[in-house]
Design an enzyme around this catalytic site. Sequence first.
Site, PDB file in Angstrom:
ATOM      1  N   PRO A   2      35.431 -34.124  65.354  1.00 50.37           N
ATOM      2  CA  PRO A   2      35.682 -33.645  66.719  1.00 50.37           C
ATOM      3  C   PRO A   2      34.379 -33.203  67.399  1.00 50.37           C
ATOM      4  CG  PRO A   2      37.090 -32.533  65.119  1.00 50.37           C
ATOM      5  CD  PRO A   2      36.068 -33.287  64.346  1.00 50.37           C
ATOM      6  N   GLU A   3      34.151 -33.724  68.592  1.00 47.23           N
ATOM      7  CA  GLU A   3      33.011 -33.293  69.382  1.00 47.23           C
ATOM      8  C   GLU A   3      33.542 -32.446  70.542  1.00 47.23           C
ATOM      9  OE1 GLU A   3      30.232 -36.521  70.177  1.00 47.23           O
ATOM     10  OE2 GLU A   3      30.840 -37.553  68.348  1.00 47.23           O
TER      11      GLU A   3
END
Length: 279
Positions: A2-3
């Site tokens: 996840p960014e």
Amino acid sequence: MPELPEVEAVARTLRPLVEGRRIRSVHVLHTIATRPQNPSQIARLVQGQQIKSVERKGKYLWLQLTQGIVTLHFKLDGQLLWFPSAKKMFEVANRKDAGVHVDVAFELENGILGFADGRHFGRVYVYKSGDACPALAGLGVAALSPDFTASRLSGLLVASRRPLKEFLLDQSRVAGIGNIYSSESLWHARLNPFRRANSLSSAEARRLHKAIVSVLARALECCLHPPPDFRDASWWFQGLEKILRVYDRRGKPCRRCGNEIERIAQGGRSTYFCAHCQK
Ligand SMILES: [Zn+2]
């Protein structure tokens, strides 16, 4: 992994569930998720406290308590889960046959917030304050925040000799961009990932800033439609591949010039780019 867009979508979904709620108790089901902090240390700091807000900076998410914080680091594929009650959670948590993986669970007045990472890279930590958390204290300017302007990015670029891709992954400079969106931003800005950060002209720096903002904003839109569903353990972000122009497209034609997309290891990570139109 996840960014920023994924974590922001999680934060927005989490807020109405937990803000203002009190933590009755905490269950550490797998101690690896909190190591080197131990379950009693965690319980001592959070039990009885109210969750004032859900905060995010870069890829980091934390619960701001009346006193102290709980940080949730998703790493590769950590996720949040929601159960209506502790009884329901314990019925399925970590059961061999079709069980749901749960590492740490916070029992609130209105349900159970679980943190899970089947590969055990994700971490849950508690701190007396945000300043006491080394990961948060070391973060640079947050991408998508009002502080992240073209001139701010320009100043950071000028001060670095690192290749652009590695520069973008350095969370102490710009916080929130990971392997996927750095490749995408450089493709949109038509910049070669191996260019040195300080070699960019001011027009190129502006182009990169615009590309980063639009790539992250588009990804966030995608992450919110549909929004995260913490009640479904198999849920994950859908449709992101549709917005990707270069990431994971090795050997396929560049969507701009038709040249073959290359994948090259850079700083231990895969970099995808078009050598023909990214200069
Ligand atoms: Zn191209």
